[in-house]
Design an enzyme around this catalytic site. Structure first.
Site, short mmCIF file in Angstrom:
data_model
loop_
_atom_site.label_atom_id
_atom_site.label_comp_id
_atom_site.label_asym_id
_atom_site.label_seq_id
_atom_site.Cartn_x
_atom_site.Cartn_y
_atom_site.Cartn_z
N GLY A 13 -17.93 17.66 47.93
CA GLY A 13 -18.51 16.83 46.79
C GLY A 13 -17.51 16.20 45.93
N PHE A 52 -21.17 18.21 53.01
CA PHE A 52 -21.89 18.25 54.16
C PHE A 52 -22.63 19.42 54.56
CE2 PHE A 52 -21.85 19.30 58.73
CZ PHE A 52 -23.02 18.57 59.36
N TYR A 71 -21.14 11.65 51.50
CA TYR A 71 -20.99 12.80 51.28
C TYR A 71 -19.55 13.33 51.88
CZ TYR A 71 -22.42 13.24 56.34
OH TYR A 71 -22.60 12.89 57.71
N CYS A 72 -18.94 14.21 51.43
CA CYS A 72 -17.69 14.54 52.00
C CYS A 72 -17.59 16.24 52.47
CB CYS A 72 -16.61 14.32 50.82
SG CYS A 72 -16.90 15.19 49.38
N TYR A 73 -16.59 16.92 52.44
CA TYR A 73 -16.60 18.50 52.40
C TYR A 73 -17.53 19.15 51.54
CZ TYR A 73 -13.33 17.39 56.29
OH TYR A 73 -12.63 16.72 57.34
#
Length: 276
Positions: free
Chosen positions: A83, A108, A79-81
């Protein structure tokens, strides 16, 4: 930058909804999923401030160290900020021959919200209070926890899944009456519906459907029980699932419907209106 491999693996990167990603994490925490690697690819300060419990901070420099102990079949969530960057990283895992790499849509915040909702919605587990002698014997024989009838054992099977796999209608009925979670998923993402289809018990499928189980659950490969029955040539169960309301238009990760997977003319006849 990471040195890329000379050849890529044919398995494509998959995106996963935050709901399904949260489900995988909860199954891992509860023991239904034997292994799972969670990676956070946001910046170091964001990770240090808050991250999903159990997640590891992934960067170009940490990639070789963090992946050294993983098997190529370890399920991976990235996961990132929002997607986007996570899709690039998920593809990197696929290029390095990891079979299951998932980029979490929404990033996230979405994943955290779904995890929080799952945790807040948890209730006290059903217990084998006043259980029949047959159920007590069954629980003991398979090593289940009498104080938590939703707790998984071998292969992530709960008591309801095991009873369904054995085709034991009376035990499944009793477990349903005791209030077990109908939609619990095993290590492959299958529920008691799939197990009932394996055992071939039509009456058991009817009982589960009548109790409100989700007939259209997609497992970790995107397959539904209807797809399984069609591909296995289980004509009677295909007909029954359709009668009970299973959706034949759902597609798996290869964009195929149950009709596209039909292994017999009889199954294809039942599903021909859905074939692309």
């Amino acid at each position: 930058m990471i040195a890329m491999p000379l050849a890529t693996h044919p398995v494509r990167e998959r995106r996963i909804s935050p709901h399904d990603a949260a489900d995988m994490i909860m199954r891992f925490r509860e023991g239904a999923l034997p292994e799972l690697a969670i990676f956070d690819v946001r910046d170091a300060m964001s990770f240090k401030t808050v991250h999903v419990p159990g997640a590891q901070h992934l960067t170009d420099s940490s990639f070789p160290t963090l992946t050294r102990g993983l098997t190529k079949h370890t399920p991976i969530l990235v996961y990132c900020y929002h997607g986007n960057a996570s899709q690039v990283w998920a593809q990197t895992f696929v290029d390095f021959r990891f079979v299951e790499a998932w980029s979490v849509d929404g990033g996230f915040e979405e994943l955290s919200a779904h995890l929080g909702s799952r945790q807040a919605g948890r209730v006290d587990p059903p217990r084998a209070t006043n259980a029949s002698a047959a159920l007590v014997s069954f629980i003991s024989a398979h090593g289940f926890n009498p104080d938590d009838l939703d707790a998984p054992r071998d292969h992530g099977l709960t008591p309801l899944m095991r009873a369904s796999l054995l085709g034991n209608v009376p035990l499944a009925d009793e477990l349903i009456r005791l209030g077990v979670d109908l939609d619990k998923r095993n290590m492959d993402g299958n529920t008691a519906v799939w197990m009932a289809c394996v055992s071939g018990k039509a009456e058991l499928l009817r009982r589960l459907a009548g109790a409100g189980i989700d007939l259209d659950n997609r497992n970790d490969m995107g397959a539904t029980s209807l797809m399984f029955c069609a591909s296995a040539g289980k004509t009677d169960l295909v007909a029954l699932l359709l009668e009970l309301g299973a959706d034949p238009m759902i597609t798996n990760f290869d964009d195929l419907r149950a009709g596209d997977l039909a292994a017999s003319r009889e199954c294809l006849s039942l599903l021909r209106h859905t074939v692309k």
